[in-house]
Design a protein around this motif. Sequence first.
Motif, PDB file in Angstrom:
ATOM      1  N   VAL A  13      -2.490  34.222  31.096  1.00 31.14           N
ATOM      2  CA  VAL A  13      -3.106  33.084  31.768  1.00 31.14           C
ATOM      3  C   VAL A  13      -4.274  32.579  30.930  1.00 31.14           C
ATOM      4  N   GLU A  14      -4.260  31.296  30.607  1.00 32.68           N
ATOM      5  CA  GLU A  14      -5.272  30.687  29.752  1.00 32.68           C
ATOM      6  C   GLU A  14      -6.265  29.821  30.527  1.00 32.68           C
ATOM      7  N   HIS A  15      -5.787  29.149  31.567  1.00 28.92           N
ATOM      8  CA  HIS A  15      -6.671  28.262  32.326  1.00 28.92           C
ATOM      9  C   HIS A  15      -6.042  27.950  33.673  1.00 28.92           C
ATOM     10  N   GLY A  16      -6.812  27.357  34.550  1.00 33.04           N
ATOM     11  CA  GLY A  16      -6.320  26.966  35.863  1.00 33.04           C
ATOM     12  C   GLY A  16      -7.364  26.142  36.583  1.00 33.04           C
ATOM     13  N   SER A  17      -6.994  25.590  37.744  1.00 32.20           N
ATOM     14  CA  SER A  17      -7.877  24.666  38.443  1.00 32.20           C
ATOM     15  C   SER A  17      -7.946  24.989  39.935  1.00 32.20           C
ATOM     16  N   THR A  18      -9.135  24.808  40.503  1.00 32.44           N
ATOM     17  CA  THR A  18      -9.340  24.923  41.941  1.00 32.44           C
ATOM     18  C   THR A  18      -9.785  23.568  42.472  1.00 32.44           C
ATOM     19  N   GLY A  19      -9.236  23.181  43.619  1.00 32.32           N
ATOM     20  CA  GLY A  19      -9.510  21.856  44.156  1.00 32.32           C
ATOM     21  C   GLY A  19     -10.398  21.878  45.386  1.00 32.32           C
ATOM     22  N   HIS A  20     -11.101  20.771  45.592  1.00 34.46           N
ATOM     23  CA  HIS A  20     -12.039  20.647  46.701  1.00 34.46           C
ATOM     24  C   HIS A  20     -11.972  19.231  47.260  1.00 34.46           C
ATOM     25  N   GLY A  21     -11.893  19.117  48.586  1.00 36.76           N
ATOM     26  CA  GLY A  21     -11.834  17.804  49.221  1.00 36.76           C
ATOM     27  C   GLY A  21     -10.403  17.376  49.463  1.00 36.76           C
ATOM     28  N   ASP A  22     -10.136  16.076  49.296  1.00 38.39           N
ATOM     29  CA  ASP A  22      -8.777  15.566  49.471  1.00 38.39           C
ATOM     30  C   ASP A  22      -7.919  15.960  48.273  1.00 38.39           C
ATOM     31  N   ILE A  64      -0.899  10.534  43.481  1.00 38.28           N
ATOM     32  CA  ILE A  64      -0.569   9.191  43.025  1.00 38.28           C
ATOM     33  C   ILE A  64       0.238   8.451  44.082  1.00 38.28           C
ATOM     34  N   LYS A  65       0.653   9.163  45.129  1.00 33.85           N
ATOM     35  CA  LYS A  65       1.382   8.504  46.209  1.00 33.85           C
ATOM     36  C   LYS A  65       0.448   7.694  47.106  1.00 33.85           C
ATOM     37  N   ASN A  66      -0.849   7.992  47.042  1.00 32.44           N
ATOM     38  CA  ASN A  66      -1.813   7.282  47.866  1.00 32.44           C
ATOM     39  C   ASN A  66      -2.246   5.990  47.191  1.00 32.44           C
ATOM     40  N   GLU A  67      -1.294   5.176  46.802  1.00 33.26           N
ATOM     41  CA  GLU A  67      -1.608   3.977  46.053  1.00 33.26           C
ATOM     42  C   GLU A  67      -2.250   2.901  46.908  1.00 33.26           C
ATOM     43  N   SER A  68      -1.970   2.907  48.203  1.00 33.90           N
ATOM     44  CA  SER A  68      -2.494   1.856  49.055  1.00 33.90           C
ATOM     45  C   SER A  68      -3.996   1.958  49.229  1.00 33.90           C
ATOM     46  N   LEU A  69      -4.502   3.184  49.221  1.00 31.04           N
ATOM     47  CA  LEU A  69      -5.937   3.394  49.404  1.00 31.04           C
ATOM     48  C   LEU A  69      -6.456   4.389  48.360  1.00 31.04           C
ATOM     49  N   PRO A  70      -6.349   4.072  47.068  1.00 32.17           N
ATOM     50  CA  PRO A  70      -6.739   5.041  46.040  1.00 32.17           C
ATOM     51  C   PRO A  70      -8.213   5.381  46.074  1.00 32.17           C
ATOM     52  N   ASP A  71      -9.045   4.425  46.445  1.00 24.10           N
ATOM     53  CA  ASP A  71     -10.484   4.674  46.443  1.00 24.10           C
ATOM     54  C   ASP A  71     -10.930   5.524  47.622  1.00 24.10           C
ATOM     55  N   SER A  72     -10.030   5.787  48.568  1.00 25.46           N
ATOM     56  CA  SER A  72     -10.399   6.589  49.729  1.00 25.46           C
ATOM     57  C   SER A  72     -10.344   8.081  49.425  1.00 25.46           C
ATOM     58  N   GLN A  73      -9.741   8.446  48.301  1.00 27.45           N
ATOM     59  CA  GLN A  73      -9.640   9.858  47.948  1.00 27.45           C
ATOM     60  C   GLN A  73     -10.989  10.381  47.456  1.00 27.45           C
ATOM     61  N   ARG A  74     -11.431  11.486  48.041  1.00 32.97           N
ATOM     62  CA  ARG A  74     -12.699  12.105  47.668  1.00 32.97           C
ATOM     63  C   ARG A  74     -12.407  13.554  47.295  1.00 32.97           C
ATOM     64  N   PHE A  75     -12.558  13.880  46.014  1.00 33.87           N
ATOM     65  CA  PHE A  75     -12.201  15.224  45.577  1.00 33.87           C
ATOM     66  C   PHE A  75     -12.999  15.612  44.346  1.00 33.87           C
ATOM     67  N   ALA A  76     -13.046  16.916  44.114  1.00 33.44           N
ATOM     68  CA  ALA A  76     -13.607  17.479  42.882  1.00 33.44           C
ATOM     69  C   ALA A  76     -12.742  18.662  42.490  1.00 33.44           C
ATOM     70  N   VAL A  77     -12.277  18.672  41.258  1.00 35.31           N
ATOM     71  CA  VAL A  77     -11.436  19.753  40.743  1.00 35.31           C
ATOM     72  C   VAL A  77     -12.207  20.494  39.651  1.00 35.31           C
ATOM     73  N   VAL A  78     -12.238  21.805  39.743  1.00 38.56           N
ATOM     74  CA  VAL A  78     -12.936  22.637  38.764  1.00 38.56           C
ATOM     75  C   VAL A  78     -11.906  23.353  37.899  1.00 38.56           C
ATOM     76  N   VAL A  79     -12.010  23.174  36.585  1.00 37.78           N
ATOM     77  CA  VAL A  79     -11.084  23.780  35.631  1.00 37.78           C
ATOM     78  C   VAL A  79     -11.788  24.959  34.946  1.00 37.78           C
ATOM     79  N   THR A  80     -11.183  26.128  35.003  1.00 37.78           N
ATOM     80  CA  THR A  80     -11.712  27.307  34.315  1.00 37.78           C
ATOM     81  C   THR A  80     -10.830  27.612  33.114  1.00 37.78           C
ATOM     82  N   VAL A  81     -11.444  27.750  31.938  1.00 35.99           N
ATOM     83  CA  VAL A  81     -10.715  28.009  30.702  1.00 35.99           C
ATOM     84  C   VAL A  81     -11.236  29.306  30.082  1.00 35.99           C
TER      85      VAL A  81
END
Length: 227
Positions: free
Chosen positions: A69-78, A82-99
């Motif tokens: 295992v070299e890296h991976g990501s943990t997600g936070h929020g929404d 890319i399916k949420n095209e109708s309201l893209p700005d409504s997505q609130r998230f932060a993804v943390v990548v550990t390498v």
Amino acid sequence: MAQGNEEAFAVETTSRASGESGPAAQSVPDERRAVDGYLLAAFPWYGLDEAYTGPRWLMQVGTAADGTVEHGSTGHGDEPSIKNESLPDSQRFAVVVTVASRPVRSSADGTGVLEATSVSTAAWLAGSGLLSCTWPQEMERALRQDWLDQQTGVAWELADDLDGPGWSGLTLPVDGVPTEFHYRESEYGWVLAGSAQEGVHIGAYGRGLSAYGLGFSVVKDIAGYAH
């Protein structure tokens, strides 16, 4: 991280949500398989610290050709989609990548040398991660791959020049210790990258959530991120 080394890193790592495949794996819940992939890592995972009280979820781990295992990501929020095209700005998230911090090393087949991981690696993974879940809303589908290819090239160039004008400095706590990050914003969101004290590099990306109030810490129980 020179442009010529792109292929070495891309070939070296593959993303996966689990360490199992085939019929035997079908009876194992997806959440369990995802967690198992993270548990194979020989380094600690990072996420947002306890000040963040919203939803947490797992993404994927990236592995070398030999399964390390070299890296991976943990997600936070929404969960960005890319399916949420109708309201893209409504997505609130932060993804943390550990390498994992790796020196220059021989390839799995012994025929070459693989590039060392660095803060630039974390910046590239974060930048490409942001691109993978957002694009101009008005763009035709037929043009999106061309746009993604072009922006991916830009992300490589930016990651290779962290001291350049495309980045600014941002100090955020990592395990309670003020840590300097390289930071940049765009119309699609923000990206940052730096190093932790645990022998890993940290990248992060997001939109809708300000990066300025974030803090990072070692994930004590990665299973807590599984749905």
